[in-house]
Design a protein around this motif. Structure first.
Motif, PDB file in Angstrom:
ATOM      1  N   ALA A 372      19.745  34.459   2.351  1.00  0.00           N
ATOM      2  CA  ALA A 372      19.050  33.539   3.245  1.00  0.00           C
ATOM      3  C   ALA A 372      18.910  34.115   4.642  1.00  0.00           C
ATOM      4  O   ALA A 372      19.800  34.807   5.150  1.00  0.00           O
ATOM      5  CB  ALA A 372      19.799  32.214   3.308  1.00  0.00           C
ATOM      6  N   MET A 373      17.798  33.804   5.278  1.00  0.00           N
ATOM      7  CA  MET A 373      17.597  34.213   6.667  1.00  0.00           C
ATOM      8  C   MET A 373      18.667  33.561   7.533  1.00  0.00           C
ATOM      9  O   MET A 373      19.126  32.443   7.268  1.00  0.00           O
ATOM     10  CB  MET A 373      16.207  33.799   7.139  1.00  0.00           C
ATOM     11  CG  MET A 373      16.018  32.291   7.308  1.00  0.00           C
ATOM     12  SD  MET A 373      14.390  31.892   7.979  1.00  0.00           S
ATOM     13  CE  MET A 373      14.638  30.172   8.478  1.00  0.00           C
ATOM     14  N   ASP A 374      19.059  34.272   8.596  1.00  0.00           N
ATOM     15  CA  ASP A 374      19.978  33.708   9.575  1.00  0.00           C
ATOM     16  C   ASP A 374      19.163  32.933  10.601  1.00  0.00           C
ATOM     17  O   ASP A 374      18.113  33.400  11.064  1.00  0.00           O
ATOM     18  CB  ASP A 374      20.765  34.826  10.270  1.00  0.00           C
ATOM     19  CG  ASP A 374      21.612  35.610   9.278  1.00  0.00           C
ATOM     20  OD1 ASP A 374      22.336  34.970   8.498  1.00  0.00           O
ATOM     21  OD2 ASP A 374      21.527  36.861   9.281  1.00  0.00           O
ATOM     22  N   HIS A 375      19.634  31.755  10.953  1.00  0.00           N
ATOM     23  CA  HIS A 375      18.910  30.962  11.946  1.00  0.00           C
ATOM     24  C   HIS A 375      19.170  31.527  13.330  1.00  0.00           C
ATOM     25  O   HIS A 375      20.227  32.081  13.609  1.00  0.00           O
ATOM     26  CB  HIS A 375      19.317  29.498  11.834  1.00  0.00           C
ATOM     27  CG  HIS A 375      18.807  28.852  10.584  1.00  0.00           C
ATOM     28  ND1 HIS A 375      17.536  28.340  10.469  1.00  0.00           N
ATOM     29  CD2 HIS A 375      19.383  28.677   9.372  1.00  0.00           C
ATOM     30  CE1 HIS A 375      17.358  27.861   9.247  1.00  0.00           C
ATOM     31  NE2 HIS A 375      18.470  28.053   8.560  1.00  0.00           N
ATOM     32  N   GLY A 376      18.179  31.403  14.191  1.00  0.00           N
ATOM     33  CA  GLY A 376      18.236  32.052  15.485  1.00  0.00           C
ATOM     34  C   GLY A 376      17.435  33.340  15.452  1.00  0.00           C
ATOM     35  O   GLY A 376      16.779  33.677  14.453  1.00  0.00           O
ATOM     36  N   PRO A 377      17.462  34.103  16.542  1.00  0.00           N
ATOM     37  CA  PRO A 377      16.659  35.334  16.629  1.00  0.00           C
ATOM     38  C   PRO A 377      17.040  36.354  15.556  1.00  0.00           C
ATOM     39  O   PRO A 377      18.207  36.464  15.172  1.00  0.00           O
ATOM     40  CB  PRO A 377      16.984  35.866  18.032  1.00  0.00           C
ATOM     41  CG  PRO A 377      17.468  34.678  18.789  1.00  0.00           C
ATOM     42  CD  PRO A 377      18.181  33.812  17.794  1.00  0.00           C
ATOM     43  N   ALA A 378      16.049  37.087  15.093  1.00  0.00           N
ATOM     44  CA  ALA A 378      16.307  38.169  14.140  1.00  0.00           C
ATOM     45  C   ALA A 378      17.121  39.264  14.814  1.00  0.00           C
ATOM     46  O   ALA A 378      16.905  39.588  15.981  1.00  0.00           O
ATOM     47  CB  ALA A 378      14.985  38.741  13.633  1.00  0.00           C
ATOM     48  N   GLU A 379      18.051  39.831  14.070  1.00  0.00           N
ATOM     49  CA  GLU A 379      18.921  40.859  14.621  1.00  0.00           C
ATOM     50  C   GLU A 379      19.038  42.023  13.647  1.00  0.00           C
ATOM     51  O   GLU A 379      18.713  41.914  12.459  1.00  0.00           O
ATOM     52  CB  GLU A 379      20.319  40.284  14.909  1.00  0.00           C
ATOM     53  CG  GLU A 379      20.332  39.171  15.938  1.00  0.00           C
ATOM     54  CD  GLU A 379      21.728  38.600  16.147  1.00  0.00           C
ATOM     55  OE1 GLU A 379      22.619  38.883  15.303  1.00  0.00           O
ATOM     56  OE2 GLU A 379      21.929  37.869  17.131  1.00  0.00           O
ATOM     57  N   GLY A 380      19.537  43.141  14.164  1.00  0.00           N
ATOM     58  CA  GLY A 380      19.876  44.282  13.328  1.00  0.00           C
ATOM     59  C   GLY A 380      18.721  44.783  12.495  1.00  0.00           C
ATOM     60  O   GLY A 380      17.578  44.895  12.952  1.00  0.00           O
ATOM     61  N   ARG A 381      19.030  45.106  11.244  1.00  0.00           N
ATOM     62  CA  ARG A 381      18.044  45.698  10.348  1.00  0.00           C
ATOM     63  C   ARG A 381      16.883  44.750  10.094  1.00  0.00           C
ATOM     64  O   ARG A 381      15.733  45.203   9.940  1.00  0.00           O
ATOM     65  CB  ARG A 381      18.722  46.076   9.022  1.00  0.00           C
ATOM     66  CG  ARG A 381      17.806  46.751   8.017  1.00  0.00           C
ATOM     67  CD  ARG A 381      17.330  48.100   8.500  1.00  0.00           C
ATOM     68  NE  ARG A 381      16.476  48.755   7.516  1.00  0.00           N
ATOM     69  CZ  ARG A 381      15.354  49.388   7.818  1.00  0.00           C
ATOM     70  NH1 ARG A 381      14.955  49.478   9.078  1.00  0.00           N
ATOM     71  NH2 ARG A 381      14.632  49.962   6.870  1.00  0.00           N
ATOM     72  N   VAL A 382      17.123  43.443  10.077  1.00  0.00           N
ATOM     73  CA  VAL A 382      16.042  42.470   9.885  1.00  0.00           C
ATOM     74  C   VAL A 382      15.041  42.579  11.026  1.00  0.00           C
ATOM     75  O   VAL A 382      13.817  42.617  10.809  1.00  0.00           O
ATOM     76  CB  VAL A 382      16.613  41.039   9.789  1.00  0.00           C
ATOM     77  CG1 VAL A 382      15.483  40.018   9.732  1.00  0.00           C
ATOM     78  CG2 VAL A 382      17.512  40.908   8.563  1.00  0.00           C
ATOM     79  N   ALA A 383      15.535  42.632  12.250  1.00  0.00           N
ATOM     80  CA  ALA A 383      14.642  42.769  13.410  1.00  0.00           C
ATOM     81  C   ALA A 383      13.874  44.086  13.366  1.00  0.00           C
ATOM     82  O   ALA A 383      12.682  44.138  13.705  1.00  0.00           O
ATOM     83  CB  ALA A 383      15.450  42.665  14.700  1.00  0.00           C
ATOM     84  N   ALA A 556      14.313  39.181   5.831  1.00  0.00           N
ATOM     85  CA  ALA A 556      13.090  39.264   6.625  1.00  0.00           C
ATOM     86  C   ALA A 556      11.933  38.557   5.922  1.00  0.00           C
ATOM     87  O   ALA A 556      11.144  37.837   6.557  1.00  0.00           O
ATOM     88  CB  ALA A 556      12.742  40.726   6.891  1.00  0.00           C
ATOM     89  N   LEU A 557      11.823  38.748   4.606  1.00  0.00           N
ATOM     90  CA  LEU A 557      10.795  38.041   3.833  1.00  0.00           C
ATOM     91  C   LEU A 557      10.990  36.534   3.935  1.00  0.00           C
ATOM     92  O   LEU A 557      10.019  35.774   4.090  1.00  0.00           O
ATOM     93  CB  LEU A 557      10.851  38.492   2.372  1.00  0.00           C
ATOM     94  CG  LEU A 557       9.936  37.749   1.393  1.00  0.00           C
ATOM     95  CD1 LEU A 557       8.471  37.974   1.752  1.00  0.00           C
ATOM     96  CD2 LEU A 557      10.211  38.195  -0.037  1.00  0.00           C
ATOM     97  N   ASP A 558      12.230  36.095   3.863  1.00  0.00           N
ATOM     98  CA  ASP A 558      12.540  34.672   3.978  1.00  0.00           C
ATOM     99  C   ASP A 558      12.040  34.124   5.313  1.00  0.00           C
ATOM    100  O   ASP A 558      11.485  33.017   5.390  1.00  0.00           O
ATOM    101  CB  ASP A 558      14.050  34.473   3.845  1.00  0.00           C
ATOM    102  CG  ASP A 558      14.438  33.041   3.513  1.00  0.00           C
ATOM    103  OD1 ASP A 558      13.567  32.277   3.048  1.00  0.00           O
ATOM    104  OD2 ASP A 558      15.608  32.684   3.718  1.00  0.00           O
ATOM    105  N   ARG A 559      12.205  34.894   6.381  1.00  0.00           N
ATOM    106  CA  ARG A 559      11.723  34.478   7.697  1.00  0.00           C
ATOM    107  C   ARG A 559      10.197  34.351   7.715  1.00  0.00           C
ATOM    108  O   ARG A 559       9.650  33.369   8.235  1.00  0.00           O
ATOM    109  CB  ARG A 559      12.147  35.494   8.762  1.00  0.00           C
ATOM    110  CG  ARG A 559      13.576  35.361   9.227  1.00  0.00           C
ATOM    111  CD  ARG A 559      13.931  36.416  10.254  1.00  0.00           C
ATOM    112  NE  ARG A 559      15.240  36.146  10.815  1.00  0.00           N
ATOM    113  CZ  ARG A 559      15.458  35.438  11.919  1.00  0.00           C
ATOM    114  NH1 ARG A 559      14.441  34.954  12.602  1.00  0.00           N
ATOM    115  NH2 ARG A 559      16.683  35.218  12.349  1.00  0.00           N
ATOM    116  N   VAL A 560       9.513  35.337   7.161  1.00  0.00           N
ATOM    117  CA  VAL A 560       8.053  35.322   7.180  1.00  0.00           C
ATOM    118  C   VAL A 560       7.513  34.130   6.394  1.00  0.00           C
ATOM    119  O   VAL A 560       6.595  33.429   6.834  1.00  0.00           O
ATOM    120  CB  VAL A 560       7.499  36.647   6.629  1.00  0.00           C
ATOM    121  CG1 VAL A 560       5.975  36.586   6.512  1.00  0.00           C
ATOM    122  CG2 VAL A 560       7.911  37.811   7.517  1.00  0.00           C
ATOM    123  N   LEU A 561       8.082  33.893   5.225  1.00  0.00           N
ATOM    124  CA  LEU A 561       7.628  32.774   4.399  1.00  0.00           C
ATOM    125  C   LEU A 561       7.916  31.432   5.054  1.00  0.00           C
ATOM    126  O   LEU A 561       7.067  30.532   5.079  1.00  0.00           O
ATOM    127  CB  LEU A 561       8.302  32.833   3.025  1.00  0.00           C
ATOM    128  CG  LEU A 561       7.875  33.971   2.099  1.00  0.00           C
ATOM    129  CD1 LEU A 561       8.782  34.026   0.874  1.00  0.00           C
ATOM    130  CD2 LEU A 561       6.421  33.800   1.670  1.00  0.00           C
TER     131      LEU A 561
END
Length: 609
Positions: A372-383, A556-561
């Motif tokens: 699952a995506m982490d809530h809040g700003p994207a960090e690390g490898r996801v960012a 990251a995909l979870d965030r985009v969707l």
């Protein structure tokens, strides 16, 4: 990573590609009994049975399953017609079988062994010499190749086609081997090739077009433990366990599929379905509503102990359930409109009416899991994965996106004010209480299948809320056959939507929300998502060389969707609620991590006298 290492790796890939193009066999790992996406299979080559199966389960009995709706086809592999649920898995075997106690590991089924090239561009399956169809004829290399080719044609179910274009070649290897070669390294794709249903080519030798014709006259010759023995059109299907099923003693099948008879009974609506279960006509009943589970399961058979109430926990993602918006329609093409419609949906009030507020909301596609995506700003490898696309990402993708929360009151004033502001920003105005756009009043249909009182309640509440925004939304219920046809052609505005997701997402994500599904009929991309960031994150997921990179790509995909705002999410069940006859048993001490999922009921259940 140093430039020198990058150059060496590039040269190695080029050399392997040249060898493959020249027809030279690539280096392969040794033939194995199973394959895992990362690491090695948990079970050794000499394993005795799957962990979730009871090898001592008694054989026999009848399992009566109820389904709401109807059916007009026995071919689950084509676009036309409506097929009984689970028939694909009860009647058709695959080369490899999935172990639902592991995130993504496959073990030999029709294939006794599997080999993968070191560069992950080739996979070779060796058929078990004992593999047979239900008519006693052997499963051959030709059957496998024919099945692969027919499922890639127009008219076949859209879930199979995305992978077809990625396969460069399919060829026989000796008497029992089949080798698939793909255009680019993709271990997950290679693995899923082993999950395709295998059918008997000779059944359609005289009229291959018959494969694509919907109907009930063409009874399948099966490759799995069950055969279709009786069909009452639109009302029931009966399957019997094949006493001569060749694979009954395979480690993968030991302790599974031990029930002799499976009856699939069909009902016009959910009320008739439930009443049939209460009357003892059905063996089992899945409940998805928390209020109903607490309120409606105190009937005499439960009090007497004839019916048992079981709660099955699981560790799989929530997936997505709710009202999906068809972005092929101009009104839903603007993210601000979609956000407005999410704001107008008073989840807390609806959840209280339907579930007494007991069920948690779905917060993203892979919620309830490590993916699952982490809530809040994207960090690390996801960012890092998302940053190159930042100029085109929708608001909330990088910064973080959360669903609105209301005070639970029917009025939902804050949500409706926010929705009205967003609609105004998108260019819509209210005239005499009617929301107006460039083409006139805003109106759309919310399409449903007949028979679901819960969905009807949700939609009715929502329609009233939309009226306060000046939107004329109409609830329309149609039968399952019409519904399937309209979904395959994307002929809807908004509809009820469910996508179950696994702990090992892969190429199927392209079928769910990939670009081919925008225009190509029959895909599962109902929302018409056409965002390059989705494809980029799926590519990153499929090309990941470590578990860490894979997880980051899915997050990251979870965030985009989720930030795409394609679906108005409702709730999920962290457990499955199943009421069942007391003599119908399951291995409660060895539940798989997927819980009540494909491969659970009736597969590992049994009946005790």
């Amino acid at each position: 990573m140093s430039n020198r290492f990058t150059q060496i790796r590039h040269h190695a890939v080029v050399i392997l590609a040249v060898l493959a193009t020249a027809g030279i066999a690539l280096p392969v790992s040794a033939a194995t009994h199973g394959i895992a996406l990362y690491g090695e299979p948990a079970l050794p080559a000499d394993y005795e049975h799957l962990p979730q199966a009871n090898p001592d389960a008694p054989v026999g009995g009848t399992f009566s399953d109820g389904q709401v709706g109807t059916f007009d086809s026995l071919n689950p592999h084509i676009l036309q017609g409506n097929t009984p649920w689970q028939l694909r898995f009860l009647a058709y075997e695959s080369l490899l079988g999935r172990a639902y106690d592991e995130p993504f590991t496959l073990y030999g089924l029709l294939a006794e062994s599997v080999e993968v090239s070191d560069d992950n561009t080739q996979i070779t399956f060796t058929l078990n010499p004992e593999a047979r169809f239900s008519d006693g004829t052997p499963v051959t290399v030709d059957d496998v190749i024919w099945s692969w080719n027919i499922l890639g044609q127009q008219g076949a179910n859209g879930r199979y086609r995305p992978a077809f274009a990625k396969v460069k070649d399919v060829e026989p290897v000796g008497e029992r081997g089949i080798r698939f070669t793909i255009h680019a390294p993709d271990r997950e794709l290679l693995m899923t090739l082993g999950l395709r249903p295998i059918m008997k080519a000779a059944q359609y030798a005289d009229d291959e077009a018959a494969f694509f014709r919907s109907g009930l006259s063409n009874i399948p010759v099966t490759s799995a433990p069950y055969v279709v023995t009786d069909v009452d059109p639109g009302r029931s299907v009966v399957l019997e366990r094949d006493p001569d099923y060749w694979g009954a003693d395979l480690p993968f099948r030991r302790g599974t599929n031990v029930i002799d008879t499976i009856r699939m009974e069909f009902f016009g609506d959910a009320t008739a379905h439930f009443e049939a279960f209460k009357a003892g006509e059905l063996s089992s009943m899945r409940e998805t509503n928390a209020t109903a589970w607490a309120r409606d399961y105190d009937f005499p058979a439960v009090r007497s102990g004839e019916v048992v109430l079981s709660e099955i926990p699981h560790q799989r993602p929530t997936g997505m359930t709710g009202l999906v918006m068809n972005t092929r329609r101009p009104f839903f093409d603007d993210w601000r409109v979609r956000e407005a419609l999410i704001q107008a949906f008073n989840f807390e009030y609806v959840n209280n009416v339907v579930n007494a507020g007991a069920q948690p909301r779905i917060t993203s596609y892979y919620a309830n899991s490590p993916l699952a995506m982490d809530h809040g700003p994207a960090e690390g490898r996801v960012a890092e994965l998302l940053e190159p696309l930042s100029a085109d990402l929708l608001p909330g993708t990088l910064e973080g996106y959360s669903l609105p929360e209301s005070d639970g009151k029917l009025s939902n004033r804050r949500g409706l004010r926010t929705a009205a502001k967003l609609l105004a920003e998108a260019g819509y105005t209210v005239e005499n209480g009617v929301l107006m756009g460039d083409t006139g009043p805003v109106t759309f249909e919310i399409l449903m299948q007949t028979g679901s009182s819960e969905v009807q309640t949700i939609v009715d509440i929502y329609v009233e809320a939309l009226k306060r925004l000046g939107i004329d939304a109409r609830a329309v219920a149609i039968d399952s056959a019409q519904y399937t046809e309209r979904m395959n052609s994307y002929d809807f505005d908004m509809t009820w939507f469910t996508r179950g997701l696994s702990l090992s997402p892969g190429n199927e994500q392209l079928a769910y929300w990939g670009p081919d599904g925008v225009d190509q009929p029959g895909s599962r991309n109902w929302m018409g998502a056409d965002d390059p960031a989705i494809g980029a994150m799926i590519d990153a997921m499929l090309s990941a060389e470590s578990q860490e990179d894979y997880t980051a790509a899915v997050k990251a995909l979870d965030r985009v969707l989720t930030a795409g705002r394609y679906v108005i999410p409702v709730w999920h069940n962290p457990v499955s609620w199943i009421a069942h006859r007391a003599d119908l048993k399951y291995p409660a001490d060895r539940l798989p991590i997927y819980g009540d999922f494909i491969g659970f009921q009736p597969d590992v259940w049994w009946i005790e006298d």
